[in-house]
Motif scaffolding. Structure first.
Motif, mmCIF file in Angstrom:
data_model
loop_
_atom_site.group_PDB
_atom_site.id
_atom_site.type_symbol
_atom_site.label_atom_id
_atom_site.label_comp_id
_atom_site.label_asym_id
_atom_site.label_seq_id
_atom_site.Cartn_x
_atom_site.Cartn_y
_atom_site.Cartn_z
ATOM 1 N N PRO A 172 6.899 7.691 15.908
ATOM 2 C CA PRO A 172 6.094 7.878 14.690
ATOM 3 C C PRO A 172 6.962 8.224 13.487
ATOM 4 N N VAL A 173 6.356 8.131 12.327
ATOM 5 C CA VAL A 173 6.996 8.509 11.058
ATOM 6 C C VAL A 173 6.113 9.559 10.398
ATOM 7 N N GLY A 174 6.715 10.613 9.880
ATOM 8 C CA GLY A 174 5.961 11.713 9.298
ATOM 9 C C GLY A 174 5.195 11.328 8.045
ATOM 10 N N GLN A 175 4.105 12.042 7.806
ATOM 11 C CA GLN A 175 3.256 11.761 6.648
ATOM 12 C C GLN A 175 3.995 12.000 5.328
ATOM 13 N N ASP A 176 4.887 12.965 5.288
ATOM 14 C CA ASP A 176 5.649 13.218 4.060
ATOM 15 C C ASP A 176 6.513 12.008 3.710
ATOM 16 N N THR A 177 7.105 11.407 4.733
ATOM 17 C CA THR A 177 7.928 10.218 4.507
ATOM 18 C C THR A 177 7.072 9.055 4.032
ATOM 19 N N ILE A 178 5.914 8.891 4.634
ATOM 20 C CA ILE A 178 5.005 7.811 4.218
ATOM 21 C C ILE A 178 4.612 7.998 2.757
ATOM 22 N N GLU A 179 4.274 9.226 2.381
ATOM 23 C CA GLU A 179 3.895 9.472 0.989
ATOM 24 C C GLU A 179 5.054 9.197 0.042
ATOM 25 N N SER A 180 6.259 9.572 0.444
ATOM 26 C CA SER A 180 7.418 9.322 -0.401
ATOM 27 C C SER A 180 7.641 7.826 -0.609
ATOM 28 N N ILE A 181 7.431 7.036 0.446
ATOM 29 C CA ILE A 181 7.560 5.577 0.333
ATOM 30 C C ILE A 181 6.510 5.022 -0.615
ATOM 31 N N LEU A 182 5.287 5.519 -0.523
ATOM 32 C CA LEU A 182 4.220 5.068 -1.417
ATOM 33 C C LEU A 182 4.514 5.472 -2.859
ATOM 34 N N ARG A 183 5.073 6.649 -3.052
ATOM 35 C CA ARG A 183 5.446 7.084 -4.402
ATOM 36 C C ARG A 183 6.494 6.143 -5.001
ATOM 37 N N ALA A 184 7.437 5.714 -4.162
ATOM 38 C CA ALA A 184 8.437 4.758 -4.637
ATOM 39 C C ALA A 184 7.768 3.459 -5.077
ATOM 40 N N GLY A 185 6.777 3.018 -4.311
ATOM 41 C CA GLY A 185 6.053 1.814 -4.691
ATOM 42 C C GLY A 185 5.360 1.954 -6.032
ATOM 43 N N MET A 186 4.723 3.096 -6.237
ATOM 44 C CA MET A 186 3.980 3.309 -7.481
ATOM 45 C C MET A 186 4.887 3.612 -8.667
ATOM 46 N N ALA A 187 6.192 3.737 -8.436
ATOM 47 C CA ALA A 187 7.142 3.921 -9.537
ATOM 48 C C ALA A 187 7.609 2.581 -10.097
ATOM 49 N N ALA A 188 7.122 1.482 -9.544
ATOM 50 C CA ALA A 188 7.552 0.149 -9.966
ATOM 51 C C ALA A 188 7.056 -0.176 -11.379
ATOM 52 N N PRO A 189 7.752 -1.099 -12.057
ATOM 53 C CA PRO A 189 7.267 -1.550 -13.364
ATOM 54 C C PRO A 189 5.960 -2.310 -13.215
ATOM 55 N N THR A 190 5.132 -2.249 -14.238
ATOM 56 C CA THR A 190 3.829 -2.909 -14.183
ATOM 57 C C THR A 190 3.410 -3.329 -15.585
ATOM 58 N N ALA A 191 2.950 -4.567 -15.725
ATOM 59 C CA ALA A 191 2.593 -5.117 -17.032
ATOM 60 C C ALA A 191 1.529 -4.259 -17.715
ATOM 61 N N MET A 192 1.821 -3.843 -18.961
ATOM 62 C CA MET A 192 0.904 -3.033 -19.768
ATOM 63 C C MET A 192 0.500 -1.742 -19.058
ATOM 64 N N ASN A 193 1.305 -1.341 -18.071
ATOM 65 C CA ASN A 193 1.032 -0.131 -17.281
ATOM 66 C C ASN A 193 -0.377 -0.146 -16.677
ATOM 67 N N ARG A 194 -0.842 -1.318 -16.297
ATOM 68 C CA ARG A 194 -2.188 -1.396 -15.710
ATOM 69 C C ARG A 194 -2.214 -0.914 -14.264
ATOM 70 N N GLN A 195 -1.055 -0.932 -13.592
ATOM 71 C CA GLN A 195 -0.980 -0.471 -12.199
ATOM 72 C C GLN A 195 -2.085 -1.086 -11.340
ATOM 73 N N PRO A 196 -2.164 -2.418 -11.305
ATOM 74 C CA PRO A 196 -3.272 -3.076 -10.606
ATOM 75 C C PRO A 196 -3.043 -3.176 -9.108
ATOM 76 N N TRP A 197 -2.781 -2.039 -8.496
ATOM 77 C CA TRP A 197 -2.443 -2.067 -7.077
ATOM 78 C C TRP A 197 -3.256 -1.066 -6.264
ATOM 79 N N ALA A 198 -3.303 -1.322 -4.993
ATOM 80 C CA ALA A 198 -3.880 -0.396 -4.010
ATOM 81 C C ALA A 198 -3.070 -0.596 -2.731
ATOM 82 N N PHE A 199 -2.914 0.468 -1.962
ATOM 83 C CA PHE A 199 -2.069 0.411 -0.767
ATOM 84 C C PHE A 199 -2.870 0.896 0.443
ATOM 85 N N ASP A 259 -5.648 -5.053 -7.314
ATOM 86 C CA ASP A 259 -6.979 -4.514 -7.606
ATOM 87 C C ASP A 259 -7.544 -5.271 -8.801
ATOM 88 N N ARG A 260 -8.557 -6.107 -8.562
ATOM 89 C CA ARG A 260 -9.109 -6.944 -9.628
ATOM 90 C C ARG A 260 -9.619 -6.108 -10.804
#
Length: 215
Positions: free
Chosen positions: A57-84, A118-119
């Motif tokens: 298994p992988v710890g929840q803290d590590t999973i959250e850190s990976i998701l945080r890295a994903g949400m740090a990505a550039p995004t057009a007009m800062n719309r952040q049109p994503w869900a994980f 995310d439409r």
């Protein structure tokens, strides 16, 4: 001792001592900066697709850190049109493994991440398709973070394959407002493939194309 001589000596020695101390601090900072740069570049260059995991298994803290890295990505007009979507239920992972093409790596993965568009957050009009860029950037950020943690992962395509999108929707009950771009199985590596050297200077062009090279 003559106080004037003492002060004269101090006035000469003190700036030298301070200069040496400052030089050491700056040298240490530069060395740390070089080390950080090398670590980041090495992580990027050594990242490769891992399709075999040992089931730990992988710890929840590590999973959250990976998701945080994903949400740090550039995004057009800062719309952040994503869900994980994070999947760590073994039965759900098994169902996906039995349903998805090219999913032999899933059963021993610690968890899966399904990055979606995310439409409701997409740019209106012709710019809506920028969600693909944004979610792709988030996916790559997560792949690099996964490598940094010593874990393995592989980008498994979803959109625009209608078949794969339909399977993901069916198994995970994904609402229509979300479009699954890909699926990223993550786990402790059970293989050590050599990273591919993809550098090719022939793929680099500078400034304008000459008229006789345009076809």
């Amino acid at each position: 001792m003559d106080l004037k001589k003492v002060f004269r000596i101090i006035s000469i020695v003190l700036p030298i001592v301070l200069a040496i101390a400052l030089w050491k601090v700056l040298a240490s900072q530069n060395e740390a900066q070089v080390d950080t740069t090398q670590v980041v570049l090495q992580t990027i260059m050594e990242r490769t697709s891992i399709r075999a995991y040992d089931g730990r298994p992988v710890g929840q803290d590590t999973i959250e850190s990976i998701l945080r890295a994903g949400m740090a990505a550039p995004t057009a007009m800062n719309r952040q049109p994503w869900a994980f979507i994070v999947v760590d239920d073994r039965e759900v992972i098994r169902e996906l493994a039995d349903s998805m093409p090219m999913a032999r790596m899933l059963p021993n993965a610690a968890f899966l991440i399904i990055p979606c568009g995310d439409r409701t957050k997409m740019i209106e009009g012709p710019g809506a398709a920028f969600w693909i860029n944004d979610v792709s950037a988030a996916s790559e950020n997560m792949l690099i973070a996964i490598k940094a943690y010593g874990l393995g992962a592989v980008w498994t395509g979803g959109y625009p394959s209608e078949e794969r999108v339909a399977i993901l929707r069916s198994v995970l009950n994904i609402p229509d407002k979300f479009i699954p771009l890909n699926m990223i199985p993550v786990g402790h590596p059970a293989e050590s493939p050599e990273p591919k050297n993809k550098w090719n200077p022939d793929n680099v062009y500078r400034n304008k194309f000459a008229a006789d090279t345009i076809r």
